[in-house]
Design a protein around this motif. Structure first.
Motif, mmCIF file in Angstrom:
data_model
loop_
_atom_site.group_PDB
_atom_site.id
_atom_site.type_symbol
_atom_site.label_atom_id
_atom_site.label_comp_id
_atom_site.label_asym_id
_atom_site.label_seq_id
_atom_site.Cartn_x
_atom_site.Cartn_y
_atom_site.Cartn_z
ATOM 1 N N UNK A 137 0.828 -1.210 0.000
ATOM 2 C CA UNK A 137 0.000 0.000 0.000
ATOM 3 C C UNK A 137 0.863 1.260 0.000
ATOM 4 N N UNK A 138 1.918 1.260 0.831
ATOM 5 C CA UNK A 138 2.805 2.422 0.901
ATOM 6 C C UNK A 138 3.566 2.614 -0.410
ATOM 7 N N UNK A 142 3.384 5.846 -2.996
ATOM 8 C CA UNK A 142 4.585 6.609 -3.329
ATOM 9 C C UNK A 142 4.798 6.713 -4.839
ATOM 10 N N UNK A 143 4.647 5.605 -5.573
ATOM 11 C CA UNK A 143 4.892 5.663 -7.027
ATOM 12 C C UNK A 143 3.868 6.554 -7.719
ATOM 13 N N UNK A 144 2.642 6.560 -7.230
ATOM 14 C CA UNK A 144 1.629 7.427 -7.849
ATOM 15 C C UNK A 144 1.863 8.895 -7.523
ATOM 16 N N UNK A 145 2.484 9.182 -6.382
ATOM 17 C CA UNK A 145 2.881 10.559 -6.080
ATOM 18 C C UNK A 145 3.929 11.045 -7.082
ATOM 19 N N UNK A 146 4.877 10.152 -7.441
ATOM 20 C CA UNK A 146 5.905 10.512 -8.416
ATOM 21 C C UNK A 146 5.294 10.770 -9.795
ATOM 22 N N UNK A 147 4.258 10.006 -10.151
ATOM 23 C CA UNK A 147 3.568 10.220 -11.427
ATOM 24 C C UNK A 147 2.926 11.602 -11.445
ATOM 25 N N UNK A 148 2.287 11.961 -10.335
ATOM 26 C CA UNK A 148 1.629 13.276 -10.251
ATOM 27 C C UNK A 148 2.648 14.423 -10.242
ATOM 28 N N UNK A 209 -1.286 0.487 -10.480
ATOM 29 C CA UNK A 209 -2.043 -0.301 -9.504
ATOM 30 C C UNK A 209 -1.251 -1.557 -9.168
ATOM 31 N N UNK A 210 -0.894 -1.715 -7.902
ATOM 32 C CA UNK A 210 -0.239 -2.932 -7.432
ATOM 33 C C UNK A 210 -1.329 -3.917 -7.017
ATOM 34 N N UNK A 211 -1.407 -5.054 -7.714
ATOM 35 C CA UNK A 211 -2.473 -6.029 -7.478
ATOM 36 C C UNK A 211 -2.187 -6.965 -6.314
ATOM 37 N N UNK A 212 -0.954 -6.914 -5.786
ATOM 38 C CA UNK A 212 -0.613 -7.790 -4.663
ATOM 39 C C UNK A 212 0.640 -8.585 -4.962
ATOM 40 N N UNK A 213 0.874 -9.594 -4.152
ATOM 41 C CA UNK A 213 2.091 -10.395 -4.286
ATOM 42 C C UNK A 213 1.772 -11.874 -4.437
#
Length: 397
Positions: A137-138, A142-148, A209-213
């Motif tokens: 989740x974290x 974070x990666x979507x903040x970099x995109x914005x 979107x990270x779908x999980x592991x």
């Protein structure tokens, strides 16, 4: 599009990605190309040479080899066209992988050991046995903040002996690498050796979107992700499913899970009741047969509904010391189950022949031979075989 010239064309075969018979065609080398050959975890591009479709692009040393279904004349000038939708999808996924890899290492020290750009989703193999839901989740946040933040992505080339190469993240160069080293920079975030295609700004990724592991190999973890247009397609698929479930379940999306749980409970109860009824029917069928006057040398029964337990209950109730039983369950036109029960010697002799007639397989011991049948419609032939066997046995007696 890109104008270029055909250098060579030779006959070859292509093995389809999904398997099957090889496709005959030609391997074409051009003076230069805008079609990316597969490599570095990224699939190849598609497009046209003139009006001839390019079915695969591979790398052979410094050359890109284009597989096409029709021959092209060496020396001919051609117009190369790129399938942009496929290319842009690969650009989004590959740049998304670089971003996720860099941030995962910065935040948690997770190193990327490999990655795969799949048709529907992509995987990053992280060198850690566990990634928690909170970390996922974290990382996504974070990666979507970099995109914005609209961070630029640039490409540069370094000489193979440039000392700066030592500061660039890399899993090593291919053994057959030639020429300068290509480096992809995400400003202030990552610098990485890479031969693949990328966006020019993180804003082009739209969203990740990270779908999980999933559990990986050798104490590693696979992180599953979608980027850009794949996220939009996934939302559209989910929305279509949600609308269909709303229509079927007659309630809102928020109540779908509970409605399915109730249905599962009802199905389990019905299955239990159905099994009890089948057992009762099996006992009644057996008792009815035993109550009939006259010899009871052969008993044949077919029922669409039933299972192995149903057939074995009948066999137990009738008894197999004197009676030969041939029981089948399943759809007349499809596959099903069969049971041959009776005197051990007779079953041992007849069992394999019954299985063969029914186009199935089976095994037996102690007077019972049972298995699966692919040709239920041939039950009449089995019955004739059994009656012939009983007649011969009676004549001998």
């Amino acid at each position: 599009q890109f104008a270029t010239r055909v250098v060579s064309c030779r006959e070859a075969e292509l093995r389809p990605e999904g398997g099957g018979e090889p496709v005959r065609g030609f391997q074409v080398v051009l003076e230069d190309t805008i079609l990316f050959p597969e490599g570095g975890g990224q699939p190849d591009d598609r497009g046209l040479i003139g009006d001839v479709p390019v079915l695969r692009v591979t790398r052979r040393g410094a050359e890109a080899v284009h597989f096409v279904p029709a021959a092209l004349e060496p020396g001919a000038e051609v117009l190369l066209s790129l399938d942009w939708e496929r290319r842009f999808d690969h650009m989004q996924q590959h740049s998304g992988q670089h971003l996720i890899t860099a941030i995962a290492e910065q935040m948690f020290g997770f190193k990327t050991t490999s990655w795969e750009l799949g048709r529907q989703r992509s995987l990053i193999e992280l060198d850690t046995p566990l990634v928690t839901a909170e970390q996922v989740e974290a990382l996504e946040r974070s990666v979507n903040e970099k995109i914005r933040d609209r961070v630029p992505v640039t490409v540069r080339e370094l000489a193979a002996d440039d000392p700066e190469i030592e500061t660039v993240r890399s899993r090593g160069l291919p053994d057959n690498h030639m020429g300068p080293v290509r480096v992809v920079d995400i400003k202030g975030i990552d610098s990485n050796m890479c031969c693949g295609t990328h966006v020019s700004n993180l804003s082009d990724l739209q969203v990740i979107k990270l779908l999980g592991t999933e559990k990986g190999k050798k104490n590693k973890t696979n992180l599953v992700f979608l980027t850009g247009n794949r996220v939009l397609k996934s939302i559209e698929q989910s929305h279509s499913t949600e609308k269909a479930l709303t229509s079927l379940l007659k309630n809102g999306p928020g109540e779908h899970v509970e409605a399915v749980r109730r249905l599962q409970s009802s199905v389990k109860l019905l299955q239990k009741n159905n099994l009890n009824l089948l057992r009762d029917i099996a006992v009644l069928i057996a008792r009815d047969f035993k109550s009939q006057p006259g010899p009871r040398q052969l008993f044949v029964l077919h029922r669409k509904e039933g299972d192995s337990e149903f057939m074995n209950i009948i066999a137990n109730e009738i008894g197999t010391e004197e009676t030969l039983l041939f029981l089948t369950v399943g759809d007349e036109k499809e596959a099903g189950l069969f049971l041959l029960a009776g005197p051990a010697e007779a079953v041992e002799n007849l069992g394999p022949r019954v299985a063969e007639l029914l186009g199935g397989k089976g095994a037996g011991k102690r007077g019972r031979f049972q298995g699966k049948a692919a040709k239920m419609s041939r039950r009449g032939e089995v019955q004739a075989l059994l009656q012939e066997f009983i007649s011969e046995r009676s004549s001998e007696a």
